[in-house]
Design an enzyme around this catalytic site. Sequence first.
Site, PDB file in Angstrom:
ATOM      1  CG  ASP A 130      -1.565  -8.694   9.676  1.00 56.51           C
ATOM      2  OD1 ASP A 130      -1.099  -9.676   9.049  1.00 56.51           O
ATOM      3  OD2 ASP A 130      -1.455  -7.535   9.273  1.00 56.51           O
TER       4      ASP A 130
ATOM      5  CB  THR B 116      -1.904   7.236  -3.433  1.00 54.14           C
ATOM      6  OG1 THR B 116      -1.321   5.913  -3.445  1.00 54.14           O
ATOM      7  CG2 THR B 116      -0.951   8.192  -4.106  1.00 54.14           C
TER       8      THR B 116
ATOM      9  CG  ASP C 209       1.774  -9.367  11.506  1.00 58.41           C
ATOM     10  OD1 ASP C 209       2.764  -9.450  10.744  1.00 58.41           O
ATOM     11  OD2 ASP C 209       1.312  -8.291  11.905  1.00 58.41           O
TER      12      ASP C 209
ATOM     13  NE  ARG D 170      -3.508  -0.289   2.764  1.00 60.48           N
ATOM     14  CZ  ARG D 170      -4.777  -0.559   2.479  1.00 60.48           C
ATOM     15  NH1 ARG D 170      -5.506   0.308   1.832  1.00 60.48           N
ATOM     16  NH2 ARG D 170      -5.322  -1.690   2.846  1.00 60.48           N
TER      17      ARG D 170
END
Length: 209
Positions: free
Chosen positions: A200, A108, A203, A104
Amino acid sequence: MENVHVIDHPLIQHKLTIIRDKNTGTKDFRDVVNEIARLLAYEVSRELPLKDIEIETPLVKTTQKTIAGKKVVIVPILRAGLGMVDGMLDLIPAARVGHIGMYRNEETMEPVEYFCKMPQGIDERELLIVDPMLATGGSAIAAIDALKKRGAKEMKLVVLVAAPEGIKKINEAHPDVAIYTAAIDEKLNDKAYIEPGLGDAGDRLFGTL
Ligand code: U5P
């Protein structure tokens, strides 16, 4: 109508509860993600086309069915998608594996492709894009865009847990891509995590908490 299939077999629901539990450690999390992926692969491959072949049993000649045509490519979205690959390969051992990586852009907030390695001829293959979580849908949409740009025509998105927001986004952007999920959860929280979710996925799979 939404293009989504919820595969809520009791075995899958039981295993999902195990990986949702925060007390489940890395090894068990990894094992159970693969077990669920294997069960999802069974459902996702339900519509694979068959053709007739002639064989001989110990008794007679006979015409029977064998899987035809379309070769399958499993496409994990890096890195959490890697956790589902072995389980799916257990059921579809001849499948190729193509990798796609997205990060990501912090300015933006748009997903950017940083890696893509696909087998030859993806335009003639069926692609099973895998990521344990469909949250905002941003990464899956970017992956599907990138694969369509490279010629892919037939794709399914296979996830463990989906948020209603992500399903809506995929259905709008790519109505031709069917979503297969083990569960549709309640919502995204303000950090774009799925609730109740499982945290997550990357993770928890790789022990990088
Ligand atoms: N993700 C999680 N857990 C969540 C939400 C998202 O691990 O509760 C991961 C997904 O696996 C995906 C990435 O790779 O974050 C971004 O998801 P998305 O918002 O692009 O759908």
